[in-house]
Design a protein around this motif. Structure first.
Motif, PDB file in Angstrom:
ATOM      1  N   PHE A   8       0.825  -1.205   0.000  1.00  0.00           N
ATOM      2  CA  PHE A   8       0.000   0.000   0.000  1.00  0.00           C
ATOM      3  C   PHE A   8       0.861   1.258   0.000  1.00  0.00           C
ATOM      4  CE2 PHE A   8      -3.044  -3.128   1.366  1.00  0.00           C
ATOM      5  CZ  PHE A   8      -4.214  -2.725   0.744  1.00  0.00           C
ATOM      6  N   ALA A   9       2.036   1.167   0.594  1.00  0.00           N
ATOM      7  CA  ALA A   9       2.949   2.304   0.657  1.00  0.00           C
ATOM      8  C   ALA A   9       4.369   1.779   0.410  1.00  0.00           C
ATOM      9  CB  ALA A   9       2.847   3.004   2.006  1.00  0.00           C
ATOM     10  N   PRO A  10       4.736   1.543  -0.860  1.00  0.00           N
ATOM     11  CA  PRO A  10       6.023   0.912  -1.143  1.00  0.00           C
ATOM     12  C   PRO A  10       7.224   1.664  -0.583  1.00  0.00           C
ATOM     13  CG  PRO A  10       4.841   1.418  -3.185  1.00  0.00           C
ATOM     14  CD  PRO A  10       3.975   1.827  -2.051  1.00  0.00           C
ATOM     15  N   GLU A  11       7.137   2.973  -0.524  1.00  0.00           N
ATOM     16  CA  GLU A  11       8.268   3.734   0.010  1.00  0.00           C
ATOM     17  C   GLU A  11       8.479   3.463   1.493  1.00  0.00           C
ATOM     18  OE1 GLU A  11       4.856   6.631   0.670  1.00  0.00           O
ATOM     19  OE2 GLU A  11       5.332   4.954  -0.640  1.00  0.00           O
ATOM     20  N   ASP A  12       7.428   3.003   2.190  1.00  0.00           N
ATOM     21  CA  ASP A  12       7.543   2.672   3.615  1.00  0.00           C
ATOM     22  C   ASP A  12       7.986   1.224   3.840  1.00  0.00           C
ATOM     23  OD1 ASP A  12       6.664   5.220   4.205  1.00  0.00           O
ATOM     24  OD2 ASP A  12       4.583   4.605   4.519  1.00  0.00           O
ATOM     25  N   THR A  13       7.705   0.348   2.877  1.00  0.00           N
ATOM     26  CA  THR A  13       8.007  -1.074   3.062  1.00  0.00           C
ATOM     27  C   THR A  13       9.270  -1.520   2.340  1.00  0.00           C
ATOM     28  OG1 THR A  13       6.543  -1.644   1.223  1.00  0.00           O
ATOM     29  CG2 THR A  13       5.597  -1.712   3.440  1.00  0.00           C
ATOM     30  N   ILE A  14       9.874  -0.664   1.532  1.00  0.00           N
ATOM     31  CA  ILE A  14      11.022  -1.090   0.732  1.00  0.00           C
ATOM     32  C   ILE A  14      12.212  -1.496   1.599  1.00  0.00           C
ATOM     33  CG2 ILE A  14      12.001   1.209   0.335  1.00  0.00           C
ATOM     34  CD1 ILE A  14      11.819  -1.743  -2.151  1.00  0.00           C
ATOM     35  N   GLN A  15      12.457  -0.817   2.694  1.00  0.00           N
ATOM     36  CA  GLN A  15      13.598  -1.196   3.543  1.00  0.00           C
ATOM     37  C   GLN A  15      13.385  -2.572   4.143  1.00  0.00           C
ATOM     38  OE1 GLN A  15      16.426   0.673   3.523  1.00  0.00           O
ATOM     39  NE2 GLN A  15      17.260  -1.178   4.414  1.00  0.00           N
ATOM     40  N   SER A  16      12.153  -2.860   4.533  1.00  0.00           N
ATOM     41  CA  SER A  16      11.840  -4.194   5.045  1.00  0.00           C
ATOM     42  C   SER A  16      12.074  -5.240   3.963  1.00  0.00           C
ATOM     43  CB  SER A  16      10.383  -4.225   5.517  1.00  0.00           C
ATOM     44  OG  SER A  16      10.022  -5.520   5.889  1.00  0.00           O
ATOM     45  N   PHE A  17      11.669  -4.926   2.735  1.00  0.00           N
ATOM     46  CA  PHE A  17      11.868  -5.833   1.603  1.00  0.00           C
ATOM     47  C   PHE A  17      13.358  -6.121   1.402  1.00  0.00           C
ATOM     48  CE2 PHE A  17      12.485  -6.561  -2.972  1.00  0.00           C
ATOM     49  CZ  PHE A  17      11.610  -7.608  -3.180  1.00  0.00           C
ATOM     50  N   LYS A  18      14.188  -5.096   1.559  1.00  0.00           N
ATOM     51  CA  LYS A  18      15.637  -5.260   1.380  1.00  0.00           C
ATOM     52  C   LYS A  18      16.269  -6.070   2.507  1.00  0.00           C
ATOM     53  CE  LYS A  18      17.146  -1.148  -1.035  1.00  0.00           C
ATOM     54  NZ  LYS A  18      17.766   0.165  -0.860  1.00  0.00           N
ATOM     55  N   TYR A  25      14.625 -12.142  -0.810  1.00  0.00           N
ATOM     56  CA  TYR A  25      13.644 -11.766  -1.835  1.00  0.00           C
ATOM     57  C   TYR A  25      14.248 -10.770  -2.808  1.00  0.00           C
ATOM     58  CZ  TYR A  25       9.578 -14.014   0.286  1.00  0.00           C
ATOM     59  OH  TYR A  25       8.688 -14.923   0.768  1.00  0.00           O
ATOM     60  N   ASP A  26      14.903  -9.761  -2.286  1.00  0.00           N
ATOM     61  CA  ASP A  26      15.488  -8.712  -3.113  1.00  0.00           C
ATOM     62  C   ASP A  26      16.516  -9.296  -4.082  1.00  0.00           C
ATOM     63  OD1 ASP A  26      15.963  -6.136  -4.040  1.00  0.00           O
ATOM     64  OD2 ASP A  26      17.200  -5.560  -2.339  1.00  0.00           O
ATOM     65  N   ARG A  66      20.170  -6.986  -7.185  1.00  0.00           N
ATOM     66  CA  ARG A  66      18.967  -6.841  -6.372  1.00  0.00           C
ATOM     67  C   ARG A  66      17.819  -6.257  -7.196  1.00  0.00           C
ATOM     68  NH1 ARG A  66      19.408  -7.005  -0.822  1.00  0.00           N
ATOM     69  NH2 ARG A  66      21.481  -7.467  -0.057  1.00  0.00           N
ATOM     70  N   LEU A  67      16.619  -6.650  -6.850  1.00  0.00           N
ATOM     71  CA  LEU A  67      15.448  -6.083  -7.504  1.00  0.00           C
ATOM     72  C   LEU A  67      15.399  -4.575  -7.288  1.00  0.00           C
ATOM     73  CD1 LEU A  67      12.830  -6.689  -9.060  1.00  0.00           C
ATOM     74  CD2 LEU A  67      11.692  -6.940  -6.867  1.00  0.00           C
ATOM     75  N   THR A  68      15.778  -4.128  -6.108  1.00  0.00           N
ATOM     76  CA  THR A  68      15.754  -2.700  -5.826  1.00  0.00           C
ATOM     77  C   THR A  68      16.769  -1.944  -6.686  1.00  0.00           C
ATOM     78  OG1 THR A  68      17.163  -3.164  -3.906  1.00  0.00           O
ATOM     79  CG2 THR A  68      14.807  -2.854  -3.492  1.00  0.00           C
TER      80      THR A  68
END
Length: 145
Positions: A8-18, A25-26, A66-68
């Motif tokens: 819902f808010a990728p800018e807030d969850t991207i660090q968790s994803f990394k 996952y990344d 990395r995906l990021t």
């Protein structure tokens, strides 16, 4: 409409994803997508200016897998964003749910999705008569099937 596993808010969850699962996952998704993008470079080069192709090649061959990194060096510039954070902010769903008026929409998520950190805009969803959040107890990130 059904949206599956969307942040819902990728800018807030991207660090968790990394960070989650040691960046598995990344890195894993990035490696796969990197190989697919490299295969499509010759076709893409037919329709893309050389300077732009140099940016894409640099992102695929000289940066991390990395995906990021792909978001930063390929996806964001491809769609005219200054950087990946601007791209993430533009793709934010939170704050815009009130605009869903004509097409009832269900977001299917899982409580055990380690990438989303349960960042669901519950109050915003409750205020919309056209939006439903369906959360299963298990399912991980897009693994219900």
């Amino acid at each position: 409409m059904v949206a599956y596993g969307n942040p819902f808010a990728p800018e807030d969850t991207i660090q968790s994803f990394k960070d989650k699962m040691w960046g598995l996952y990344d890195i894993g998704l990035g490696l796969h997508l990197n190989s697919k993008l490299k295969q499509s470079l010759p076709d893409l080069a037919k329709y893309t200016p050389k300077e732009t192709m140099d940016i894409y090649r640099n992102g695929l061959y000289n940066e991390s897998y990395r995906l990021t990194s792909i978001d930063s060096h390929i996806i964001a510039p491809m769609f005219g964003f200054e950087d990946s954070m601007a791209y993430y902010k533009a793709s934010r769903i939170s704050g815009s749910l009130h605009k869903i008026k004509r097409c009832p929409t269900m977001f299917l998520q899982s409580w055990d999705d380690i990438l989303m950190d349960r960042c669901f805009p519950a109050d915003e969803i409750r205020q919309s008569s056209n939006v439903l959040l369906a959360c299963t107890q298990r399912g991980g990130h897009c693994c219900h099937l």
